[in-house]
Design an enzyme around this catalytic site. Structure first.
Site, short mmCIF file in Angstrom:
data_model
loop_
_atom_site.label_atom_id
_atom_site.label_comp_id
_atom_site.label_asym_id
_atom_site.label_seq_id
_atom_site.Cartn_x
_atom_site.Cartn_y
_atom_site.Cartn_z
N HIS A 54 32.31 41.44 34.41
CA HIS A 54 33.71 41.85 34.59
C HIS A 54 34.49 40.75 34.86
O HIS A 54 34.41 39.63 35.44
CB HIS A 54 33.83 43.03 35.31
CG HIS A 54 33.04 44.22 35.21
ND1 HIS A 54 33.23 45.34 35.62
CD2 HIS A 54 32.28 44.53 33.96
CE1 HIS A 54 32.63 46.62 35.21
NE2 HIS A 54 31.95 45.82 34.15
N GLU A 56 36.88 40.50 37.35
CA GLU A 56 36.82 40.56 38.98
C GLU A 56 35.75 39.50 39.25
O GLU A 56 35.82 38.45 40.04
CB GLU A 56 36.76 41.69 39.34
CG GLU A 56 37.78 42.72 39.35
CD GLU A 56 37.56 43.38 38.38
OE1 GLU A 56 37.88 44.72 38.37
OE2 GLU A 56 36.79 43.48 37.28
N CYS A 84 36.00 48.70 39.32
CA CYS A 84 35.05 49.64 39.21
C CYS A 84 34.24 49.56 40.72
O CYS A 84 34.48 48.67 41.49
CB CYS A 84 33.97 49.37 38.14
SG CYS A 84 33.02 48.13 38.31
N CYS A 87 32.70 46.13 41.05
CA CYS A 87 33.47 45.00 41.61
C CYS A 87 34.18 45.15 43.08
O CYS A 87 34.39 44.30 43.72
CB CYS A 87 34.52 44.97 40.40
SG CYS A 87 33.96 44.36 38.84
#
Length: 145
Positions: A54, A56, A84, A87
């Site tokens: 992701h 992040e 999410c 993260c």
């Protein structure tokens, strides 16, 4: 010159545009320390065939490498979409000082699971360029349906 949240979120949005161009879900992230960008990232889950890639996570890893440290205690993370749960955990473990969020994620954002509580003491600022972030995501998914 002190730069504001909008400035850094625009850079994160450019990262999201880069993800879009690579056929990735358009989410971008930027890590800032002392008013300087030290790391950027965008979703690479399709490219890397890695569900953990992701925006992040990419930005946190890059920032830790840039600083030569695992903790980002004085850093601010700008991300175009609410993180999410995975993260959010990484942000907490990295001890990031502040998190600036663009659009909310009512389906998979951390607040769905944690009732809008963040799992660390990070200062949270929401809604920065939220419309631009949401519009990019909606356009991406509309083109794929």
């Amino acid at each position: 010159m002190e730069l504001d949240d909008t400035y850094f979120m625009r850079i994160a949005l450019q990262e999201a545009e880069d993800a879009y161009a690579e056929n990735e879900i358009p989410v971008g992230a930027v890590v800032v320390l002392d008013n300087q960008i030290i790391a950027k990232g965008h979703n690479l889950t399709e490219t890397l065939k890695d569900v953990t890639a992701h925006a992040e996570m990419m930005a946190i890893t890059s920032a830790a490498n840039a600083l030569g440290a695992k903790y980002l205690q004085e850093c601010t993370l700008y991300v175009t979409l609410e993180p999410c749960l995975m993260c959010a955990g990484a942000i907490a473990h990295a001890q990031i000082k502040a998190l600036v969020i663009g659009a909310d994620d009512p389906k998979r954002g951390y607040s769905v699971y944690l009732k809008d509580k963040f799992p660390s003491k990070a200062e949270i600022r929401r809604g920065v360029l939220a419309d631009e972030s949401a519009t990019l995501l909606k356009r991406f998914f509309a083109e794929r349906r």
